[in-house]
Scaffold this active site. Structure first.
Site, short mmCIF file in Angstrom:
data_model
loop_
_atom_site.label_atom_id
_atom_site.label_comp_id
_atom_site.label_asym_id
_atom_site.label_seq_id
_atom_site.Cartn_x
_atom_site.Cartn_y
_atom_site.Cartn_z
CB SER A 1 -0.92 0.02 1.22
OG SER A 1 -0.16 0.02 2.43
CG HIS B 1 -41.44 19.98 -13.78
ND1 HIS B 1 -41.43 18.70 -13.29
CD2 HIS B 1 -42.28 20.69 -12.98
CE1 HIS B 1 -42.24 18.62 -12.24
NE2 HIS B 1 -42.76 19.81 -12.03
CB SER C 1 -13.56 21.80 -31.06
OG SER C 1 -13.50 20.74 -31.99
CE LYS D 1 -18.72 23.12 -29.48
NZ LYS D 1 -18.39 21.68 -29.34
CG ASN E 1 -16.10 22.71 -26.11
OD1 ASN E 1 -17.14 23.00 -26.68
ND2 ASN E 1 -15.10 22.08 -26.73
CE1 TYR F 1 -6.65 -2.40 9.43
CE2 TYR F 1 -5.58 -4.54 9.13
CZ TYR F 1 -5.83 -3.26 8.70
OH TYR F 1 -5.27 -2.81 7.53
CD GLN G 1 -3.23 -2.53 1.83
OE1 GLN G 1 -2.54 -3.06 2.72
NE2 GLN G 1 -3.09 -2.84 0.55
CE LYS H 1 -4.17 3.26 5.04
NZ LYS H 1 -5.09 2.10 5.13
#
Length: 458
Positions: free
Chosen positions: A23, A156, A277, A283, A285, A317, A322, A325
């Site tokens: 880890s 709506h 783009s 464009k 974006n 435990y 593990q 995280k």
């Protein structure tokens, strides 16, 4: 390499297991907290007479040297040592010899990692609280700058009633207030110390858990040693709070995306927070808003991931934990950066006030005001609703706005309608009519801003 726990094993750990179970590739980011906790633990061992003055100084100096090496990028983390804890411990033993092996006295990686994670989250959640505060300030500032700007409100995704732009923006400030409360509540449960719980049942050595907790700034110790090492509900609190704040940011971003389209033209996003783009030259974006909207799903997934991990674990435990995280690191990073970027974008947005107000005039947004006008004339609401519906249908069939109707036309539907009806048939007139009673008037918006500032301490 010999494992710190290798005494009862005859064979070396399989290479593939080392790769599968390590880890340190992600928990190395807890190194500051690990060293902070280790120094506090060493001071406790010294206070209790378990180590002497010389040993304490050696441990602290060694840990501080390791801290400097990591800070400067000179420290080599090794996957065969599994995690951040054993990497630092082995480096300490290599540096100061047998004294380094005393640091793990009356401590397990089980209570060590729980402590590290709490220290980490205490710092990160506190920063997120400040970022939410900053975003609230930005929204309040925008509301004040647009105190007179009228826009259509929607339900709506259909035009409903006129509202003030500031009123719309402050809806998100109130959502963020609750987000703030959720994160602050999580801090109360985070700030409890598990050190001294050891692996499951504490230690037979004369440790002082309260001393260690005070050294690390915790409010107290977790009374039950099994609970201290085996639950991650304090992490789930953060993941849930992170999911909710991302949901709120995603909703805001969805509106910014829609409002910036040619179809709406309510706003123009700043060039420096948009992209183009590779094929279509015209464009512009709204990528940051789209990314926040997209990353929200990842944050949701992190919550579900850890809930699923924890749901069937027996006490105490288990190595499954593990897996806590990566979800929490990802959520913290995503929430932090999302709050930062949206807070930079909002002040630079150009609101097209004329377009907002003209749009608020379309779609018969003052129809409810007309129905309530008839109520004030003594007509029951359900009948007033029906009359107004027929007037709207008449306007649709003849291509008119409500404000373009003549009195004689209104009279065909109700003889209660008089010249004063025109006071409420425009978007601005609708908002003005609510100054005494409704929540969307300018006067009420000012009160709302003052209340938000007071309740959030801004």
């Amino acid at each position: 390499m010999k494992k710190p726990w290798g005494g009862r094993f005859k064979d070396k750990t399989a290479k593939i297991l080392e790769e599968f179970s390590e880890s340190v590739s992600f928990d190395r980011r807890l190194w500051k907290e690990d060293i902070e906790g280790s120094i506090a633990h060493a001071k406790m061992l010294h206070k209790q007479g378990i180590i002497d003055d010389k040993e304490l100084n050696q441990l602290i100096e060694g840990l501080q040297e390791i801290s400097k090496e990591i800070e400067e990028g000179r420290f080599v983390f090794r996957t065969e040592l599994e995690d951040v804890h054993m990497n630092i411990e082995r480096a300490l033993i290599d540096k100061i010899g047998a004294t380094g092996a005393k640091l793990h006295t009356a401590r397990s990686r089980n209570d060590q990692v729980a402590t590290d994670l709490r220290l980490y989250l205490r710092k990160e959640v506190s920063e997120i609280v400040e970022l939410i505060h900053a975003l609230q300030k930005t929204l309040i500032s925008l509301a004040e700058k647009n105190i007179d700007t009228v826009m259509p409100g929607y339900t709506h995704m259909q035009k409903a009633q006129p509202v003030l732009l500031g009123h719309h923006l402050l809806a998100y400030a109130w959502m963020l207030k609750r987000d703030l409360e959720r994160f602050k509540e999580s801090l109360k449960r985070i700030n409890q110390c598990p050190l001294g719980a050891c692996a499951i049942a504490g230690s037979s050595l004369p440790i002082d858990r309260e001393f260690t907790a005070r050294q690390l700034g915790f409010e107290g110790v977790i009374p039950n040693s099994m609970d201290a090492v085996s639950d991650r509900d304090f992490v789930l609190d953060v993941l849930y709070a992170g999911s909710v704040v991302m949901m709120h940011l995603s909703r805001l971003c969805e509106e910014l995306i829609v409002w910036s389209t040619d179809e709406f033209q309510f706003i123009e996003l700043p060039d420096r927070f948009t992209t183009g783009s590779s094929m279509m030259p015209q464009k512009k974006n709204p990528d940051p808003a789209e990314l926040i909207r997209g990353k929200t799903g990842r944050v949701y997934g992190n919550l579900i991931s850890l809930l699923t991990t924890m749901k069937a674990l027996p006490l105490a435990y288990n190595r499954d934990m593990q897996e806590d995280k990566e979800p929490v690191f990802d959520t913290i990073d995503t929430v932090n950066l999302s709050l930062r970027i949206i807070n930079e974008i909002l002040p630079e947005i150009k609101f097209h006030r004329e377009k907002l107000e003209s749009s608020a005039e379309d779609g018969f947004t003052t129809a409810t005001d007309l129905a309530e006008y008839l109520v004030r004339k003594g007509i029951p609401f359900r009948l007033a609703h029906e009359i107004t519906g027929k007037i709207v249908l008449h306007c649709i069939e003849h291509g008119k706005k409500l404000s373009e109707m003549k009195i004689r036309e209104f009279k065909e539907f109700s003889d209660k309608i008089e010249e004063d009806v025109y006071n409420i048939l425009t978007a601005s007139g609708s908002i003005e009519a609510k100054k005494s009673y409704g929540s969307t008037s300018k006067q009420m918006l000012i009160k709302q801003i003052k209340l938000l500032k007071k309740t959030t301490g801004l």
